[in-house]
Design a protein around this motif. Structure first.
Motif, PDB file in Angstrom:
ATOM      1  N   TYR A 174      63.516  44.972  27.882  1.00 29.30           N
ATOM      2  CA  TYR A 174      64.385  45.212  28.904  1.00 29.30           C
ATOM      3  C   TYR A 174      62.916  46.179  30.163  1.00 29.30           C
ATOM      4  CZ  TYR A 174      67.228  47.967  32.365  1.00 29.30           C
ATOM      5  OH  TYR A 174      67.546  48.807  32.772  1.00 29.30           O
ATOM      6  N   VAL A 175      62.513  46.910  29.219  1.00 31.33           N
ATOM      7  CA  VAL A 175      61.406  47.620  29.418  1.00 31.33           C
ATOM      8  C   VAL A 175      60.873  47.170  31.145  1.00 31.33           C
ATOM      9  CG1 VAL A 175      59.465  49.474  29.848  1.00 31.33           C
ATOM     10  CG2 VAL A 175      61.613  49.497  28.267  1.00 31.33           C
ATOM     11  N   LYS A 176      59.505  45.670  30.011  1.00 34.90           N
ATOM     12  CA  LYS A 176      59.202  45.187  31.155  1.00 34.90           C
ATOM     13  C   LYS A 176      59.589  44.854  32.884  1.00 34.90           C
ATOM     14  CE  LYS A 176      55.975  44.382  27.598  1.00 34.90           C
ATOM     15  NZ  LYS A 176      55.165  43.238  26.257  1.00 34.90           N
ATOM     16  N   THR A 177      60.935  44.836  32.510  1.00 29.97           N
ATOM     17  CA  THR A 177      61.540  44.119  33.857  1.00 29.97           C
ATOM     18  C   THR A 177      61.833  45.655  34.932  1.00 29.97           C
ATOM     19  OG1 THR A 177      63.765  44.689  33.151  1.00 29.97           O
ATOM     20  CG2 THR A 177      62.938  42.872  32.391  1.00 29.97           C
ATOM     21  N   ILE A 178      61.600  46.409  34.521  1.00 26.67           N
ATOM     22  CA  ILE A 178      61.701  47.231  35.335  1.00 26.67           C
ATOM     23  C   ILE A 178      60.314  48.129  36.452  1.00 26.67           C
ATOM     24  CG2 ILE A 178      61.986  50.006  35.639  1.00 26.67           C
ATOM     25  CD1 ILE A 178      63.680  49.748  32.461  1.00 26.67           C
ATOM     26  N   PRO A 179      60.686  48.066  37.450  1.00 26.46           N
ATOM     27  CA  PRO A 179      59.806  48.106  38.250  1.00 26.46           C
ATOM     28  C   PRO A 179      59.083  49.897  37.969  1.00 26.46           C
ATOM     29  CG  PRO A 179      61.602  48.162  40.065  1.00 26.46           C
ATOM     30  CD  PRO A 179      62.031  48.243  38.301  1.00 26.46           C
ATOM     31  N   ILE A 180      57.594  49.085  37.559  1.00 26.57           N
ATOM     32  CA  ILE A 180      56.041  51.254  36.878  1.00 26.57           C
ATOM     33  C   ILE A 180      56.774  51.861  37.345  1.00 26.57           C
ATOM     34  CG2 ILE A 180      54.161  51.092  36.543  1.00 26.57           C
ATOM     35  CD1 ILE A 180      52.945  48.298  37.022  1.00 26.57           C
ATOM     36  N   SER A 181      57.251  51.989  38.121  1.00 19.68           N
ATOM     37  CA  SER A 181      56.937  53.159  39.443  1.00 19.68           C
ATOM     38  C   SER A 181      58.738  54.314  38.219  1.00 19.68           C
ATOM     39  CB  SER A 181      57.454  53.406  40.304  1.00 19.68           C
ATOM     40  OG  SER A 181      58.656  52.652  41.122  1.00 19.68           O
TER      41      SER A 181
END
Length: 288
Positions: free
Chosen positions: A29-36
């Motif tokens: 899931y974390v990898k689908t979130i915008p980096i910021s």
């Protein structure tokens, strides 16, 4: 060539299924979130995952576990912090739900509820309370799903009947057409009622996740004995939405239901009735 979405890019690196565990889902899931936003979102969701259990399979995630987490968070944090954290966790659960990685028929994201602040008009005191939908036992929920499937099939069949009847002649004097339309209206009304009942419903997973372990709660099967005439009554305590006395299901809002909630085997409760106060002894209770 079409550009891959974030999720598609992740899927090419990590294979995630309903048999994956919570920590694997977090990394996915974390990898689908915008980096910021990743650092803050990862910390919040990681707390939820740790609380639920890192090794728990997604297919085994239960509504009561999510509800318990809501209560833990709201009891130890300020309201503004609670709203923000629960919103982040709800996004995570929504992601799992939308990708059918958790059981979609249980509407698990809806069980993540925050407190809302109510003000007493007389005292001006603020009271925190949980927003809750109807509480349904798992068997009742499954029954409603079955009824909904049948009604949706009837709706499709009636649509065909209406089309055929309309093609038979003058629609102003067409008894089969009117009958089909009336039946369709009744079916649609039933579908709406069931969908409204199921929307946001809290599924009672008998026993294992009860906040009142060893105590009578919604979903508990109980036997009580009238202390005056020794009559014995057995029933299941349910939410008022699914109360059905003829099938031994009494509402938690009924006089008997209110009296025995939170009690345990061996206790004696008093119930007010038109003929006076009655006393009942709880002779057995089971969450299985």
């Amino acid at each position: 060539m079409a550009k891959k979405t974030n999720i598609e890019e992740v899927k090419s690196e990590i294979e995630l299924t309903s048999e994956s565990n919570m920590i694997e889902a977090l990394k996915y899931y974390v990898k689908t979130i915008p980096i910021s936003e990743r650092m803050n979102e990862r910390a919040v969701v990681a707390d939820f995952v740790t609380n639920i259990g890192e090794e728990k399979l997604l297919s085994n995630l239960k509504p009561p576990e999510v509800g318990d987490y809501s209560q833990q968070i709201t009891s130890r944090m300020a309201n503004t912090d609670t709203q923000s954290r629960l919103a982040s966790v709800k996004k995570f659960l929504g992601f799992l739900h939308n990708n059918e990685l958790i059981k979609t028929d249980l509407n698990i994201p809806s069980h993540l509820r925050s407190k809302r602040i109510l003000t007493n008009k007389r005292t001006k005191n603020k009271v925190s309370t949980f927003e809750e939908g109807p509480k349904l036992t798992r068997s009742r929920y499954k029954t409603l799903i079955g009824q909904l499937d049948k009604l949706n099939k009837q709706k499709m069949d009636l649509a065909v009947d209406i089309q055929n009847a309309a093609a038979d002649g003058d629609v102003r004097e067409n008894a089969p057409l009117e009958a089909a339309r009336e039946a369709q209206g009744m079916v649609m009304a039933k579908i709406t009622d069931i969908e409204n009942l199921m929307r946001g419903a809290i599924i009672i997973d008998d026993g294992s996740q009860s906040l009142l372990k060893g105590k009578i709660n919604i979903g508990t099967k109980v036997t009580i004995e009238n202390q005056n005439n020794k009559e014995v009554h057995s029933f299941q305590v349910v939410d008022f939405h699914e109360a059905d006395p003829l099938n031994s299901k009494i509402s938690s809002e009924s006089p008997v239901g209110k009296a025995i909630l939170g009690k345990a085997k061996g206790e004696i409760v008093s119930v007010k009735s038109p003929s006076g106060t009655l006393e009942y002894k709880i002779t057995s209770s089971s969450n299985r």
